[in-house]
Design an enzyme around this catalytic site. Structure first.
Site, PDB file in Angstrom:
ATOM      1  CG  HIS A  75      20.667  22.146 -47.500  1.00  0.00           C
ATOM      2  ND1 HIS A  75      19.274  21.811 -47.585  1.00  0.00           N
ATOM      3  CD2 HIS A  75      20.586  22.924 -46.430  1.00  0.00           C
ATOM      4  CE1 HIS A  75      18.544  22.024 -46.425  1.00  0.00           C
ATOM      5  NE2 HIS A  75      19.317  22.777 -45.851  1.00  0.00           N
ATOM      6  CG  HIS A  90      23.221  23.226 -42.902  1.00  0.00           C
ATOM      7  ND1 HIS A  90      23.558  24.332 -43.729  1.00  0.00           N
ATOM      8  CD2 HIS A  90      21.859  23.370 -42.819  1.00  0.00           C
ATOM      9  CE1 HIS A  90      22.406  24.868 -44.159  1.00  0.00           C
ATOM     10  NE2 HIS A  90      21.346  24.084 -43.567  1.00  0.00           N
TER      11      HIS A  90
END
Length: 171
Positions: A75, A90
Site C-alpha cells: 500500500h 501512500h
C-alpha cells in the site's frame, strides 16, 4: 577571466540540479495535502506533500530514482530521487489494514525506476469499499532538508506520469 566564466556556468549547473519536478503519481484530481482525511498527512507530521483522489487503480513513479522501500502490504512505496529527495507514496487512508488484499507491486527494493514506471496497481473499488479514503498522498519525508516545496495544479485533473504537481528545491 576564463576561470570566472567557467566557474559561473559550473555553479549554475549545480543549482539547476537541486531543482526537481515530481509528476503526477496517479490519474485523478490533485488536492492539497491538508485535504487528506488523516492527521498524519494533513498536519504534515511526515512532511510536506500533495495528494491525488484517483480515477484509476495504478500508481506510477513521479520521478527517476531508486525504490527504497515497498511495504509488505504493497500500500506504500518509498523512492529516493537523484538529488536526495525522499518520496513516500501512500495508497489510500487506513489501507494497511487490508493486508495487501487488492494490491499488486510491480517493483522491488533497490530497483531503479523512471518517471511514469508503474509501481503498484490496485483494485480501486475495493479500496473505496474497505478504506477510509482512496486519496493517495505523496510526501517528501525529508522536507526539512529541502529549501522549497511548491504544490502545483491543486484542483486540476491530471494523468499519471504527465503533469508536474510538486516542485522541490534541495539545499
Amino acid at each position: 577571466m576564463f576561470k570566472r566564466l567557467f566557474k559561473k556556468k559550473e555553479t549554475e549547473a549545480v543549482s539547476q540540479s537541486n531543482n526537481i519536478e515530481l509528476k503526477a503519481h496517479a490519474t485523478g484530481k490533485v488536492s492539497d495535502i491538508k485535504e487528506v482525511p488523516d492527521p498524519i498527512f494533513s498536519e504534515k507530521m511526515m512532511g510536506e506533500g500533495i495528494a491525488i483522489d484517483p480515477d484509476v487503480g495504478a500508481v506510477v513513479s513521479p520521478v527517476d530514482g531508486v525504490i527504497m522501500h515497498i511495504f509488505p502490504t504493497k500500500h506504500a512505496v518509498g523512492i529516493k530521487a537523484s538529488n536526495g529527495v525522499e518520496v513516500l507514496i501512500h495508497i489510500g487512508v487506513e489501507t494497511v489494514t487490508m493486508n495487501g488484499e487488492g494490491f499488486e507491486a510491480h517493483v522491488e527494493n533497490g530497483q531503479r525506476v523512471k518517471t511514469g514506471d508503474i509501481l503498484v496497481t490496485f483494485d480501486l473499488a475495493l479500496v473505496k469499499e474497505k478504506a477510509e479514503s482512496a486519496m493517495i498522498p505523496m510526501i517528501i519525508t525529508n522536507s526539512k532538508e529541502m529549501e522549497k516545496i511548491e504544490q502545483v495544479l491543486i484542483g486540476d485533473h491530471v494523468t499519471a506520469g504527465e503533469q508536474t504537481i510538486l516542485k522541490v528545491t534541495s539545499k
